[in-house]
Design a protein around this motif. Structure first.
Motif, PDB file in Angstrom:
ATOM      1  N   PHE A 138      20.988  27.133 -24.876  1.00 18.33           N
ATOM      2  CA  PHE A 138      21.191  26.405 -23.787  1.00 18.33           C
ATOM      3  C   PHE A 138      22.262  27.061 -22.747  1.00 18.33           C
ATOM      4  N   LEU A 139      23.411  27.641 -23.401  1.00 21.73           N
ATOM      5  CA  LEU A 139      24.299  28.142 -22.685  1.00 21.73           C
ATOM      6  C   LEU A 139      23.806  29.667 -21.795  1.00 21.73           C
ATOM      7  N   GLU A 140      22.954  30.255 -22.365  1.00 21.11           N
ATOM      8  CA  GLU A 140      22.314  31.480 -21.917  1.00 21.11           C
ATOM      9  C   GLU A 140      21.439  31.165 -20.806  1.00 21.11           C
ATOM     10  N   LEU A 141      20.866  30.038 -20.809  1.00 20.43           N
ATOM     11  CA  LEU A 141      19.699  29.534 -19.839  1.00 20.43           C
ATOM     12  C   LEU A 141      20.537  28.884 -18.580  1.00 20.43           C
ATOM     13  N   VAL A 142      21.577  28.356 -18.839  1.00 21.84           N
ATOM     14  CA  VAL A 142      22.520  27.670 -17.939  1.00 21.84           C
ATOM     15  C   VAL A 142      23.101  28.688 -16.969  1.00 21.84           C
ATOM     16  N   LYS A 143      23.319  30.035 -17.380  1.00 24.61           N
ATOM     17  CA  LYS A 143      23.991  30.975 -16.754  1.00 24.61           C
ATOM     18  C   LYS A 143      22.950  31.355 -15.527  1.00 24.61           C
ATOM     19  N   HIS A 144      21.626  31.298 -15.710  1.00 24.32           N
ATOM     20  CA  HIS A 144      20.644  31.640 -14.803  1.00 24.32           C
ATOM     21  C   HIS A 144      20.549  30.668 -13.677  1.00 24.32           C
ATOM     22  N   LEU A 145      21.022  29.513 -13.864  1.00 20.29           N
ATOM     23  CA  LEU A 145      20.668  28.702 -12.749  1.00 20.29           C
ATOM     24  C   LEU A 145      21.382  28.684 -11.648  1.00 20.29           C
TER      25      LEU A 145
END
Length: 145
Positions: A138-145
């Motif tokens: 989740f934290l890794e994916l949120v960085k790409h938003l």
């Protein structure tokens, strides 16, 4: 000193990928040390220009130029080092490049669609990480938003 005295196509053949600039005697000449050398079709007789990349494709082609008994060979690689050759060639092939405004607008629309699809996929993956309670993902994916 070498300059292009004249560069005109004998005819042009255009397809989806290439512009074929076909050369003939008296349509292409070089001025070499104040002597006019006429193109003679002993070896290569056409220039291939990619319509999408604007690159000359037959870079190894060898062209013959004659002044009386004297014949000089120049490769395409040598010819493209002469700015006036590039200038003349560009004037000939420019109308056939695939860079119309309509094409650019379509590319912008396609790029925008791809961006939106990638963004939607990222949001789905974030939802999946939340459902699986995978905090690291989740934290890794949120960085790409």
């Amino acid at each position: 000193m070498i300059t292009v005295k004249m560069l005109r196509p004998y005819y042009l053949k255009v397809d989806k990928k290439m512009v074929h600039v076909v050369l003939a005697y008296q349509y292409f000449s070089l001025l070499i040390d104040n002597q006019v050398y006429q193109f003679v079709p002993l070896e290569a007789n056409e220039i291939l220009v990619n319509r999408h990349t604007k690159a000359i494709e037959n870079i190894r082609a060898k062209f013959a130029f004659q002044n009386g008994e004297d014949v000089i060979y120049k490769t395409m690689y040598e010819l493209i080092t002469y700015p006036d050759f590039i200038f003349h060639l560009h004037l000939i092939v420019k109308p056939y490049f695939n860079l119309s405004k309509v094409g650019l607008e379509q590319n912008d629309e396609i790029d925008q669609m791809i961006y939106e699809l990638e963004r939607m996929n990222l949001k789905r993956r974030i939802d999946q990480a939340l459902d699986e309670r995978d905090k690291a993902l989740f934290l890794e994916l949120v960085k790409h938003l």
